[in-house]
Enzyme design. Structure first.
Site, short mmCIF file in Angstrom:
data_model
loop_
_atom_site.label_atom_id
_atom_site.label_comp_id
_atom_site.label_asym_id
_atom_site.label_seq_id
_atom_site.Cartn_x
_atom_site.Cartn_y
_atom_site.Cartn_z
N GLU A 1 1.31 2.02 -8.78
CA GLU A 1 -0.10 2.41 -8.92
C GLU A 1 -0.36 3.07 -10.27
O GLU A 1 0.49 3.81 -10.77
CB GLU A 1 -0.48 3.39 -7.81
CG GLU A 1 -0.38 2.80 -6.42
CD GLU A 1 -0.81 3.77 -5.32
OE1 GLU A 1 -1.32 4.88 -5.64
OE2 GLU A 1 -0.63 3.42 -4.15
N GLU B 1 -8.14 -2.46 -5.96
CA GLU B 1 -8.53 -2.02 -4.61
C GLU B 1 -9.87 -1.28 -4.62
O GLU B 1 -10.07 -0.35 -5.42
CB GLU B 1 -7.42 -1.10 -4.05
CG GLU B 1 -7.75 -0.54 -2.67
CD GLU B 1 -6.58 0.10 -1.96
OE1 GLU B 1 -5.44 0.07 -2.49
OE2 GLU B 1 -6.80 0.63 -0.85
N ASP C 1 6.59 -2.19 -2.68
CA ASP C 1 5.71 -1.14 -3.21
C ASP C 1 6.53 0.11 -3.52
O ASP C 1 7.22 0.63 -2.65
CB ASP C 1 4.68 -0.82 -2.11
CG ASP C 1 3.40 -0.26 -2.66
OD1 ASP C 1 3.23 -0.24 -3.89
OD2 ASP C 1 2.56 0.15 -1.84
N ASP D 1 3.49 0.72 0.80
CA ASP D 1 3.84 2.06 1.30
C ASP D 1 2.79 2.52 2.32
O ASP D 1 2.90 3.59 2.91
CB ASP D 1 4.03 3.06 0.15
CG ASP D 1 2.76 3.34 -0.63
OD1 ASP D 1 1.74 2.64 -0.41
OD2 ASP D 1 2.78 4.26 -1.48
N LYS E 1 5.50 -3.29 -7.10
CA LYS E 1 4.13 -2.88 -7.41
C LYS E 1 4.13 -1.37 -7.62
O LYS E 1 4.83 -0.65 -6.89
CB LYS E 1 3.19 -3.25 -6.27
CG LYS E 1 1.79 -2.69 -6.42
CD LYS E 1 0.83 -3.23 -5.39
CE LYS E 1 0.75 -2.42 -4.11
NZ LYS E 1 0.39 -1.00 -4.31
O1 KIV Z 1 0.58 0.14 0.48
C1 KIV Z 1 -0.24 -0.79 0.54
O2 KIV Z 1 -0.34 -1.54 1.52
C2 KIV Z 1 -1.08 -0.99 -0.61
C3 KIV Z 1 -2.37 -1.67 -0.35
C4 KIV Z 1 -3.35 -0.69 0.16
C5 KIV Z 1 -2.87 -2.32 -1.57
O3 KIV Z 1 -0.76 -0.55 -1.69
#
Ligand code: KIV
Length: 282
Positions: A117, A184, A85, A46, A115
């Site tokens: 968070e 990260e 994401d 994202d 993915k």
């Molecule tokens: O959105 C993204 O590219 C990420 C990275 C910063 C790990 O989540």
């Protein structure tokens, strides 16, 4: 043709100490370049909100943005493992929401894994999504969707308390069923400890060495000019190459050097025939 890697390959690579190299991509050409280069996997992050859409953070990014960019990346890299994401507020509200939105990434964009968070606080989301048969990668440390709570884009786990919480988060993520973890902006000592402790592969972006490395393509290629995080190594300076090419084009258009004869389509009948036809309009 490259063979698409699966979670079994990533587990084997962890066991054998073979590093995984991956980057983000947001569109068809970049995905295709990544696949041609032999990238092990691709993240459609994202971060597209910042490096492609021009927002100052990732929170304005929508499910529609993510799905559409994941579809383009899948078309560009049909044989690469792709992680989609989940954007802000696509999984925070409820387990049901999280499963429905994770399902859209699989059904509509053909990604291999999603993915999200967070650590312990998203454990029930991870369990619900994996129970639906969808592969999940956790993401802890500097989590851009909660930079408000973190006080900005700041490294995490630098003191003992914060490191302990990260280790607890990592264990909770594995326990909930996630099959991979991304860390990260965390000190390498903490990342290394977590990578050894966990059975699942642990990848780093700005967190030292573990089972593999991720970089944002726009950072490593010098395409994103607003700022460059400390952990980025720039492998190219494409923005300068593009600006120089644009400048040369402007100058050649204005001076009449471009287009030259070789850039033109030529008539396929005698010129006189065309002259006669032009006269019809005089
Ligand atoms: O959105 C993204 O590219 C990420 C990275 C910063 C790990 O989540």
């Amino acid at each position: 043709m490259v063979k698409k890697k699966t979670i079994k390959d990533f587990m084997r690579m962890k066991k054998e100490g073979e590093q995984v190299a991956w980057v983000t991509a947001y569109d068809y050409p970049m995905a295709s370049f990544a696949e041609q280069a032999g990238m092990d996997m691709i993240l459609v992050g994202d971060s597209l909100g910042m490096v492609v859409l021009g927002y100052s953070g990732t929170n304005p990014v929508t499910m529609e943005d993510c799905i559409s960019h994941c579809q383009a990346v899948r078309r560009g890299a049909p044989n690469t493992f792709i992680v989609g994401d989940m954007p802000f507020m696509s999984y925070q509200k409820s387990d049901e929401d999280a499963v429905a939105n994770a399902g859209r990434f699989i059904k509509e964009a053909g990604v291999d894994c999603i993915k999200l968070e967070g650590g312990m606080r998203v454990a029930s989301r991870i369990k619900a999504i994996t129970d639906a048969g969808i592969m999940v990668m956790g993401h802890i440390g500097l989590t851009p969707q909660s930079t408000g709570q973190l006080g900005g884009f700041k490294a995490q786990g630098r003191d003992v308390n914060s490191a302990r919480n990260l280790i607890r988060d990592a264990l909770a993520i594995q326990e909930a069923g996630a099959q991979m973890l991304l860390i990260e902006a965390v000190p390498p000592e903490v990342t290394g400890f977590i990578a050894k402790k966990l059975e699942i592969p642990v990848y780093s972006i700005g967190a030292g060495s573990c089972d593999g490395q991720l970089l944002i393509c726009s950072d490593m290629l010098g395409l994103f000019q607003a700022f460059t995080p400390k952990f980025v190594k720039k492998y190219a300076n494409l923005s300068q190459i593009i600006i120089n090419a644009f400048k040369e084009y402007i100058s050649e258009v204005k001076s009449g050097v471009f287009p030259a004869d070789e850039h033109m389509y030529h008539i396929q009948e005698p010129e006189e025939e065309f002259e006669r036809m032009f006269k019809e309009f005089k």
